[in-house]
Structures are given as C-alpha cells and as structure tokens.
Design a protein around this motif. Structure first.
Motif, mmCIF file in Angstrom:
data_model
loop_
_atom_site.group_PDB
_atom_site.id
_atom_site.type_symbol
_atom_site.label_atom_id
_atom_site.label_comp_id
_atom_site.label_asym_id
_atom_site.label_seq_id
_atom_site.Cartn_x
_atom_site.Cartn_y
_atom_site.Cartn_z
ATOM 1 N N LEU A 19 0.829 -1.205 0.000
ATOM 2 C CA LEU A 19 0.000 0.000 0.000
ATOM 3 C C LEU A 19 0.865 1.257 0.000
ATOM 4 C CD1 LEU A 19 -2.791 -1.055 2.519
ATOM 5 C CD2 LEU A 19 -3.141 -0.457 0.117
ATOM 6 N N VAL A 20 1.969 1.215 0.725
ATOM 7 C CA VAL A 20 2.874 2.365 0.750
ATOM 8 C C VAL A 20 3.534 2.559 -0.617
ATOM 9 C CG1 VAL A 20 4.854 3.411 1.892
ATOM 10 C CG2 VAL A 20 3.308 1.968 3.201
ATOM 11 N N VAL A 21 3.864 1.463 -1.295
ATOM 12 C CA VAL A 21 4.401 1.551 -2.653
ATOM 13 C C VAL A 21 3.412 2.304 -3.554
ATOM 14 C CG1 VAL A 21 5.044 0.245 -4.712
ATOM 15 C CG2 VAL A 21 5.840 -0.514 -2.480
ATOM 16 N N ALA A 22 2.135 1.973 -3.420
ATOM 17 C CA ALA A 22 1.099 2.640 -4.220
ATOM 18 C C ALA A 22 1.036 4.129 -3.910
ATOM 19 C CB ALA A 22 -0.262 1.987 -3.973
ATOM 20 N N VAL A 23 1.218 4.499 -2.644
ATOM 21 C CA VAL A 23 1.230 5.914 -2.258
ATOM 22 C C VAL A 23 2.350 6.644 -2.983
ATOM 23 C CG1 VAL A 23 1.669 7.516 -0.352
ATOM 24 C CG2 VAL A 23 0.160 5.553 -0.007
ATOM 25 N N GLY A 24 3.551 6.055 -2.956
ATOM 26 C CA GLY A 24 4.678 6.687 -3.631
ATOM 27 C C GLY A 24 4.493 6.760 -5.126
ATOM 28 N N ALA A 25 3.921 5.712 -5.719
ATOM 29 C CA ALA A 25 3.733 5.670 -7.168
ATOM 30 C C ALA A 25 2.703 6.685 -7.645
ATOM 31 C CB ALA A 25 3.320 4.264 -7.599
ATOM 32 N N ALA A 26 1.687 6.937 -6.823
ATOM 33 C CA ALA A 26 0.602 7.834 -7.230
ATOM 34 C C ALA A 26 0.936 9.307 -7.023
ATOM 35 C CB ALA A 26 -0.675 7.482 -6.470
ATOM 36 N N PHE A 155 9.655 4.406 -9.004
ATOM 37 C CA PHE A 155 8.917 4.050 -10.211
ATOM 38 C C PHE A 155 7.993 5.184 -10.656
ATOM 39 C CE2 PHE A 155 10.280 -0.195 -9.058
ATOM 40 C CZ PHE A 155 10.469 -0.787 -10.294
ATOM 41 N N GLY A 156 7.392 5.884 -9.688
ATOM 42 C CA GLY A 156 6.434 6.934 -10.023
ATOM 43 C C GLY A 156 7.061 8.198 -10.548
ATOM 44 N N ARG A 157 8.340 8.428 -10.261
ATOM 45 C CA ARG A 157 8.992 9.668 -10.686
ATOM 46 C C ARG A 157 9.960 9.483 -11.845
ATOM 47 N NH1 ARG A 157 8.659 13.234 -6.329
ATOM 48 N NH2 ARG A 157 6.671 12.822 -5.299
ATOM 49 N N TRP A 158 10.678 8.342 -11.854
ATOM 50 C CA TRP A 158 11.781 8.225 -12.811
ATOM 51 C C TRP A 158 11.687 7.015 -13.741
ATOM 52 C CZ3 TRP A 158 12.977 9.360 -7.554
ATOM 53 C CH2 TRP A 158 13.313 10.708 -7.336
ATOM 54 N N LEU A 159 11.490 5.828 -13.204
ATOM 55 C CA LEU A 159 11.593 4.633 -14.033
ATOM 56 C C LEU A 159 10.401 4.448 -14.969
ATOM 57 C CD1 LEU A 159 13.114 2.063 -11.499
ATOM 58 C CD2 LEU A 159 14.272 3.511 -13.187
ATOM 59 N N ALA A 160 9.200 4.585 -14.444
ATOM 60 C CA ALA A 160 8.009 4.381 -15.281
ATOM 61 C C ALA A 160 6.842 5.167 -14.704
ATOM 62 C CB ALA A 160 7.672 2.890 -15.355
ATOM 63 N N PRO A 161 6.895 6.499 -14.758
ATOM 64 C CA PRO A 161 5.892 7.329 -14.081
ATOM 65 C C PRO A 161 4.455 7.083 -14.549
ATOM 66 C CG PRO A 161 7.316 8.660 -15.504
ATOM 67 C CD PRO A 161 7.930 7.318 -15.396
ATOM 68 N N GLU A 162 4.233 7.002 -15.852
ATOM 69 C CA GLU A 162 2.865 6.818 -16.350
ATOM 70 C C GLU A 162 2.338 5.440 -15.963
ATOM 71 O OE1 GLU A 162 0.871 9.021 -17.636
ATOM 72 O OE2 GLU A 162 2.467 10.500 -17.338
ATOM 73 N N ALA A 167 -0.865 1.884 -12.481
ATOM 74 C CA ALA A 167 -0.838 0.642 -11.706
ATOM 75 C C ALA A 167 -1.206 0.857 -10.244
ATOM 76 C CB ALA A 167 0.551 0.011 -11.790
ATOM 77 N N ALA A 168 -1.087 2.095 -9.736
ATOM 78 C CA ALA A 168 -1.308 2.362 -8.310
ATOM 79 C C ALA A 168 -2.666 1.868 -7.807
ATOM 80 C CB ALA A 168 -1.125 3.849 -8.022
ATOM 81 N N PRO A 169 -3.793 2.155 -8.507
ATOM 82 C CA PRO A 169 -5.086 1.652 -8.021
ATOM 83 C C PRO A 169 -5.158 0.124 -7.985
ATOM 84 C CG PRO A 169 -5.409 3.402 -9.643
ATOM 85 C CD PRO A 169 -3.963 3.020 -9.690
ATOM 86 N N VAL A 170 -4.524 -0.521 -8.974
ATOM 87 C CA VAL A 170 -4.508 -1.990 -8.994
ATOM 88 C C VAL A 170 -3.704 -2.520 -7.813
ATOM 89 C CG1 VAL A 170 -3.875 -4.029 -10.332
ATOM 90 C CG2 VAL A 170 -4.727 -1.976 -11.508
ATOM 91 N N ILE A 171 -2.574 -1.876 -7.541
ATOM 92 C CA ILE A 171 -1.740 -2.283 -6.411
ATOM 93 C C ILE A 171 -2.517 -2.158 -5.104
ATOM 94 C CG2 ILE A 171 0.330 -1.712 -5.069
ATOM 95 C CD1 ILE A 171 1.642 -0.807 -7.673
ATOM 96 N N VAL A 172 -3.285 -1.086 -4.976
ATOM 97 C CA VAL A 172 -4.092 -0.884 -3.766
ATOM 98 C C VAL A 172 -5.093 -2.019 -3.583
ATOM 99 C CG1 VAL A 172 -5.861 0.577 -2.699
ATOM 100 C CG2 VAL A 172 -3.824 1.620 -3.715
ATOM 101 N N LYS A 173 -5.772 -2.410 -4.669
ATOM 102 C CA LYS A 173 -6.759 -3.492 -4.574
ATOM 103 C C LYS A 173 -6.108 -4.812 -4.178
ATOM 104 C CE LYS A 173 -9.969 -1.438 -7.910
ATOM 105 N NZ LYS A 173 -10.602 -1.561 -9.263
ATOM 106 N N ILE A 174 -4.958 -5.103 -4.795
ATOM 107 C CA ILE A 174 -4.245 -6.334 -4.456
ATOM 108 C C ILE A 174 -3.792 -6.304 -2.997
ATOM 109 C CG2 ILE A 174 -2.166 -7.695 -4.919
ATOM 110 C CD1 ILE A 174 -2.360 -6.773 -7.841
ATOM 111 N N ALA A 175 -3.244 -5.162 -2.588
ATOM 112 C CA ALA A 175 -2.754 -5.032 -1.221
ATOM 113 C C ALA A 175 -3.885 -5.165 -0.208
ATOM 114 C CB ALA A 175 -2.035 -3.696 -1.041
#
Length: 292
Positions: A19-26, A155-162, A167-175
């Motif tokens: 869930l924290v990963v999703a926060v950073g990604a979003a 991932f959200g800022r440099w590697l794959a921002p879009e 993916a953030a909402p999907v990650i939240v559902k899985i988490a």
C-alpha cells in the motif's frame, strides 16, 4: 500451524508495504516536499499526528481502569502513525493531492525519529521493561514505510511514471485483498482475548482517544475543510503493522495484539459520523481551491 504463524505476520507486513508503494507511485513531483517546505504546516502536522494522540492516550489510560495489555496495545497504536490507507481516504473527502501526499511523506520520514523517541519516553514514564532500542524500532518503520515509499517514488517519478500511476489503483486493490487475508487468521487467533476486552471500559477509552485525535487534527488543519479532514484522518488512523511488530519485538501476548486490532475497529467506527459530516459540508460548500 507453526508455518502459518510465521507466514501471517510476513503477509501483513508485505501487504501494508505494498500500500505504501502505491502511495509513492501515485504521488507527483512536488508532493514529497510539500509539507517539509512549509514549516507551519509541518509543525501542525507533527503536533496533530505524533504528539496529541500520545498525550491523549496517556491521559485516557490514567483515567480508565483498563488492563495492562490494553494499555500496552493503546500506547503502541498511539505511537505508530502513517497507516497506508490515509492518502486515498484523504482525497475522497476533499483533500488536496499535494497536501495529502506531502503530509504522508513527511510523517513517514519523521516516524523513524518519532516512534523510537516515544518508545524511550514511555518506557521511562511507566518504568516498563519493554525494549524500544532506536535501531530496532527504526528498522521496523524503515522496512514497513520508508523503503516501500522510496520504491514507489522511484517508479512513479523516474523509471516508469505513467505506468506506475496507472498501476497504483490496482496495487491498492491487491494489497487490500492481502491485508484482509492476513488479518482474518490474526483476528481468529486472538478472538477470545478480543471479546474479553468488551465491557471493561476498553472500547470507551479507545473511542475517546480516536475522537480527541480527530478533533485535534481538524482544529489544526487550517481554513480549508478538505485540509482539516486530511489532518484529522492522519491523526486518528494509526499503523497496525508497526504496533504489532513492536509488540512482537517485546514478546507481547495475544491480549496486546487483540487490543491493537480492537483499536483499529473502534477508530473506524468513530470516524464514520465525522466522514458523513465532512461529506455534507463539502457538498454544501462546493469544491475547494487547489494549490492553496
């Protein structure tokens, strides 16, 4: 059965970290330092999230004749801020993205300091034999909050921002599915202890703490209703993963884990009327200005 006992805490830690990963990604560029760059906001946030809940908890458990295990569970939750669900909930109730993510990021970073510090203070205050070495406490916060946040930001800022933002909402559902999967056996394992806490003043004590934490956050949130709700949610909601990890580090029994879980349930119930009130107020006031 022994394998299950070992896997469930790991699953809970992983799901909350996800869930924290999703926060950073979003979050977007500028969110990370939004609160850090505004000293007044940072001071109010620290007071609401990391000071008032602990002081209220100290006062409440001095008044209510709750058990030792309940006191331990309450204090562990009081010093454990930044639950991963907070940013999403903030924005559902009028919170601005930059303030919501900036607040979460700031509290996550500072929790590496505030959690060990409160642990040491409370150990001396209650002359307890609990072990709160800063390195151990900080490592739990670092693994459960800071590292996942950095991964999400990377991932959200440099590697794959879009892709990360999609993916953030999907990650939240899985988490969330994993969180439920992890909590079910935990609740079943402490069910006798959990029901034993009902009727001795524990629920009232926890409700008072949640109400006063909400009130503190609301009053310190500034002129915008959405910002007030944002800080109120951050103040009232705590991180069960950190609290349970601290309980485990001190070989806490099932009664302490039961108190932690009951604290979560009571807090969620207490927030329902506040959420309904915020929704009505927001509907009446219309959308708040952005970037305030």
């Amino acid at each position: 059965m022994e394998l299950l006992k070992q896997l469930v805490p790991l699953l809970l830690t992983f799901s909350l970290a996800l869930l924290v990963v999703a926060v950073g990604a979003a979050s977007t560029r500028g969110d990370l330092l939004y609160v850090f760059r505004r000293p007044a906001l940072l001071a109010k946030a620290l007071l609401a999230v990391s000071v008032i809940p602990v002081l209220v908890a100290i006062a409440v458990i001095a008044v209510f004749p709750v058990s030792h295990a309940t006191r331990a569970g309450i204090m562990l939750m009081a010093i454990s801020p930044v639950p991963p669900l907070v940013p999403g909930k903030m924005m559902k109730f009028g919170g601005r993205n930059d303030y919501a993510y900036g607040l979460y990021n700031a509290m996550a970073a500072l929790s590496v300091i505030t959690v060990p510090l409160w642990g040491i203070i409370l150990t001396h205050l209650y002359a307890a034999h609990a072990i709160f070495p800063p390195a151990v406490v900080a490592s739990n916060v670092f693994i459960g909050v800071v590292i996942p946040l950095v991964i999400g930001l990377l991932f959200g800022r440099w590697l794959a921002p879009e892709r990360a933002r999609r993916a953030a909402p999907v990650i939240v559902k899985i988490a969330m599915a994993l969180v439920i999967l992890a909590f079910v056996p935990i609740i079943l394992g402490v069910w006798p202890e959990l029901t034993g806490l009902v009727g001795d003043g524990t629920i009232v004590a926890m409700a008072v703490i949640a109400v006063l934490a909400l009130l503190g956050g609301h009053l310190l949130g500034g002129p915008l209703l959405g910002d007030r709700a944002t800080l109120a949610f951050a103040a009232a909601m705590r991180h069960p993963g950190i609290a349970l990890a601290l309980a485990g580090a001190n070989h806490g029994d099932k009664s302490i884990s039961a108190a932690v879980l009951l604290f979560i349930l009571v807090g969620m119930i207490v927030m329902m009327p506040y959420q309904a009130w915020i929704k009505r107020r927001l509907a009446a006031e219309g959308p708040a200005p952005s970037g305030a």
